[in-house]
Design an enzyme around this catalytic site. Structure first.
Site, PDB file in Angstrom:
ATOM      1  N   HIS A  98      -2.688   5.999  -1.083  1.00 35.25           N
ATOM      2  CA  HIS A  98      -2.304   4.765  -1.765  1.00 35.25           C
ATOM      3  C   HIS A  98      -1.884   5.069  -3.214  1.00 35.25           C
ATOM      4  CE1 HIS A  98      -2.667   0.338  -2.496  1.00 35.25           C
ATOM      5  NE2 HIS A  98      -2.965   0.735  -3.718  1.00 35.25           N
ATOM      6  N   GLU A  99      -2.733   5.799  -3.924  1.00 34.11           N
ATOM      7  CA  GLU A  99      -2.423   6.121  -5.326  1.00 34.11           C
ATOM      8  C   GLU A  99      -1.194   7.022  -5.426  1.00 34.11           C
ATOM      9  OE1 GLU A  99      -3.818   4.307  -7.446  1.00 34.11           O
ATOM     10  OE2 GLU A  99      -5.440   3.589  -6.154  1.00 34.11           O
ATOM     11  N   GLU A 136       2.732  -2.286  -6.575  1.00 30.19           N
ATOM     12  CA  GLU A 136       1.872  -2.382  -5.397  1.00 30.19           C
ATOM     13  C   GLU A 136       2.685  -2.169  -4.122  1.00 30.19           C
ATOM     14  OE1 GLU A 136      -1.982  -2.441  -4.089  1.00 30.19           O
ATOM     15  OE2 GLU A 136      -1.215  -2.364  -6.140  1.00 30.19           O
ATOM     16  N   HIS A 183       1.790   4.937  -5.939  1.00 30.20           N
ATOM     17  CA  HIS A 183       1.943   4.569  -7.355  1.00 30.20           C
ATOM     18  C   HIS A 183       2.492   5.758  -8.159  1.00 30.20           C
ATOM     19  CE1 HIS A 183       0.078   0.652  -7.145  1.00 30.20           C
ATOM     20  NE2 HIS A 183      -1.078   1.109  -6.683  1.00 30.20           N
TER      21      HIS A 183
END
Lengths: 498, 498
Positions: free
Chosen positions: B261-262, B291, B265
């Protein structure tokens, strides 16, 4: 306390927070930062420094200082806080922004050139860039000195150790220059054979041992940490102390002693008066005093025979049995004395001679008596005269230190004055703490630390430099306690061996 | 380009460096800082924020902005840079310093109270402190809205995602509120039994696997790093990206998915236009878009059956053979759907329902229609209505999130709008990149990353939010691609099982 003082303290607190942020960014640069970020980090740091400079040098700061000085009901800490703030303000205002910028640009460029020149051992590559730095430092010293009423070289000394003057430095270093060579000669003859501890020494176990010793010596990990970096240092702020060392699998002594050295700095920071955190009077009393704390811990305590007995047990517990882990062998290993080329690798007997060389040469360069172009020759000559050796190349000669390329003139003497003060403080502590040797042999320095907190750490910048020295040791800074320490450690073993 | 614009860019660069320094300090606070430093760190951060605020809101900034807006020869990037800087300037100027300070003080206090209240599951403890935050946020939203010509709640949304309005949010979330419960019900029935991978999973091996996957997915460790912190996040600046996760020896999925997930980003930050580093136009386009990038990578790519086939092999290589390492088992494990209490643990089907609850409640609180004192009851009722469960205590209810205590209202909708945009971007990418499934099955997303760089990352804040969405996906933000994705992943397996 009137409103001027209160407003001044607020303003100084803001400055302290900015400087605290800078300390963490500098630590991050050395410990964490990925390589691609270095230009951006340089800009971040320059921006924070500029803002700090603007805050300090603003007219409003001057007005608050003048108003606070006129307030009659300040307590001694507040008064000393104003004095120290005024000192910074005058120094920061002394230089025109154009000169500050020219210096920043010249030292940045010179540092980069120096890295490459040292790698190639090519002094010619550095020459022009260092000439420019010397020219600008000379100008800055002249202007600052004029503003502060100091000789130019004193203005440089004063930047690193407030109130230090060459009139104090010169007789001390000249006496050492005369006294040390004969001690060095005998000490070298008395070097004893030793067993080299057998590695490998896994880095995680070295780090665990270092953490264990740090805690044992009184460092509180709730307000600090230990990490790895290319060069050991102690940074951060008193409630967030960042110690680093560098570890190698094949050797255990250098990293361990580096940690113990930095622990001395760390314990000083940790013991600064908490009430004055972030205010000028709450800061360490200068580089000489800081260096005295690291050298007191490393040289006076941790390399003493009593502590080496304790350390031998710790090393065996950490790395398993090895005939090298005896206090006698650790003494032979870690009390070894040499005529080396490299200052940072030097033992405590020859180290001051490296410093004296640099002190003489930097004064000559600043006075215009020594051209930068003639530095390599003067270096070789000075090394021969002081240490009896001359370097095989410039990398191991006048290119070895970062100080001059980054504009740090007047800094070198602080190392050796710190060694003198360390010996003088240790002698005073021994006289006042009768159980000290036994404490050290158990690796417990709590009583010594309490004494240092009372005499040095907890006083911050309340006393002036000479007051601190006199009140803690009973007299002015002198060479005798240091020479006495060297004789006891290095000449008595020669006498014993004879 | 005239001098106004050039001077403006200089000033914005300084602001960018300050914000970059803050990003590193925030990372340090979460990853490195010892506990005793937290008050001092708070002051450092507050000081830097204050200086950044002063720099941004100075009259001179306004004059430079006005001058730059009048310059006729700016290119589209420069023009967008002025627009984004103007947006910030107006927003920052809208609030009186007294209100900014009151908010900072109230949210600091509320956050500390919240930590303790959550630990004790005691809402009564938080109530007064949260009431004060709501009161101040309401006032700030009113004042900012008035200055920007926005409704108060829109002024809050706009802070996190520029140009986002509740008129866009409401129909999307209302449609999801209606469409998701039946999908959730079927998806839960279709959960399949799975084998739990057998640990322990040594943390260093988990971290190595994470680093390997990060590199494989296109992250360049020369401009970033991966560390551990209490809560996973991605911080730093585009040339110094700081990813964190949290690892436990007994479980491998949560930390791995958090890293992935990170990574989404991080790849966005890494792909921002380097020419505009530190300028407003060089920043990410807002929280919804940010997001969307993390959810696109985690949900659309890394939890897809194709990637799970690749990942099964990686897990076996990292931790040795285990019958749990098959793509079918990983699907059963990581496509599991539940009616849970905790938003951050929620699967992608139920997650929007958690968000919708918070969006409704925060609007009601700000409008004065829901008293803070009545929050626990309203929470339980809303959970029952949307998810069919109600929390056993406040810790697992209205005390679970940090957002409201720290004053982040208008933030929650961004998570779900990000999920919508992720699905919409993934659908567009699939349509334009015919080999995508095969690429993903090999763990190679280079072509997708190139597409994202062209459509999203490399554009920085050049396009407005709706322009970016429309130009990248061919239409406005919508729920259909997301619902289509859920149906394909969760309902088709139900059909297959039936």
């Amino acid at each position: 306390m009137g409103w001027h003082y209160a407003a001044l303290e607020d303003r100084l607190a803001r400055l302290g927070h900015l400087e605290g942020a800078l300390a963490i960014l500098n630590w991050d640069t050395a410990v964490c930062m990925p390589e691609a970020a270095s230009a951006a980090r340089g800009e971040q740091i320059a921006t924070l420094k500029r803002l700090a400079h603007e805050l300090l040098t603003a007219d409003e700061t001057g007005e608050l200082l003048a108003g606070a000085e006129a307030e009659s009901d300040l307590d001694p800490w507040q008064r000393a806080n104003v004095r120290e703030a005024q000192r910074r303000f005058r120094r920061a205002r002394a230089l025109e922004p154009a000169l500050v910028e020219a210096l920043a640009r010249a030292t940045n460029a010179c540092e980069m050139t120096w890295r490459e020149a040292r790698r190639r051992s090519d002094f010619a590559m550095l020459r022009a860039s260092l000439e420019e730095v010397v020219r600008l430092v000379r100008e800055a010293a002249r202007v600052t000195g004029a503003a502060l009423g100091l000789e130019p070289y004193d203005a440089l000394l004063d930047e690193h150790q407030p109130d230090l003057r060459d009139a104090l430095v010169a007789p001390l270093l000249d006496r050492l220059a005369a006294a040390l060579p004969p001690i060095l000669e005998v000490a070298i003859e008395a070097n004893r054979p030793f067993l080299t501890p057998r590695g490998p020494f896994p880095v995680d176990r070295q780090k665990k041992l270092a953490e264990r010793l740090l805690s044992r010596l009184g460092f509180d990990f709730r307000m600090g940490r230990l990490d790895a970096s290319a060069h050991p240092f102690c940074g951060g702020i008193p409630v967030d102390i960042r110690i680093t060392s560098r570890w190698r699998e094949d050797e255990v002594g250098a990293a361990l002693m580096a940690v113990l050295h930095e622990t001395g700095h760390a314990l000083y920071e940790a013991g600064l008066p908490r009430r004055w955190l972030g205010q000028p009077v709450g800061e360490a009393r200068g580089i000489v005093v800081h260096e005295s704390q690291s050298l007191l811990l490393e040289m006076q305590i941790c390399r003493s025979p009593a502590f080496l007995r304790f350390l031998a047990g710790e090393l065996e517990a950490a790395f398993g049995p090895d005939p090298a882990w005896t206090s006698a062998n650790l003494e032979a290993l870690w009390h070894r004395v040499e005529r080396g080329f490299i200052r940072v690798d030097a033992d405590e007997v020859s180290y001051p001679l490296h410093v004296i060389l640099r002190w003489r040469l930097e004064k000559a360069m600043l006075a215009g008596e020594l051209a930068v172009a003639d530095l390599p020759g003067a270096w070789a000559e000075g090394m021969r005269a002081l240490l009896g050796v001359s370097p095989p190349d410039d990398a191991r000669g006048c290119l070895q230190d970062i100080h001059w390329p980054v504009g740090a003139f007047g800094y070198f003497p602080c190392y050796t004055l710190g060694a003198l003060l360390a010996a003088q403080l240790a002698a005073a502590a021994r006289a006042q703490l009768p159980g000290l040797e036994q404490d050290i042999a158990r690796g417990d320095i709590a009583p010594l630390l309490a004494w240092l907190r009372a005499q040095v750490h907890g006083r911050g910048s309340l006393p002036r430099f000479e007051e601190l020295v006199r009140e803690a040791t009973g007299g002015p800074l002198a060479v005798e306690p240091f020479l006495e320490h060297l004789r006891a450690r290095y000449l008595e073993r020669a006498a014993a061996a004879a």
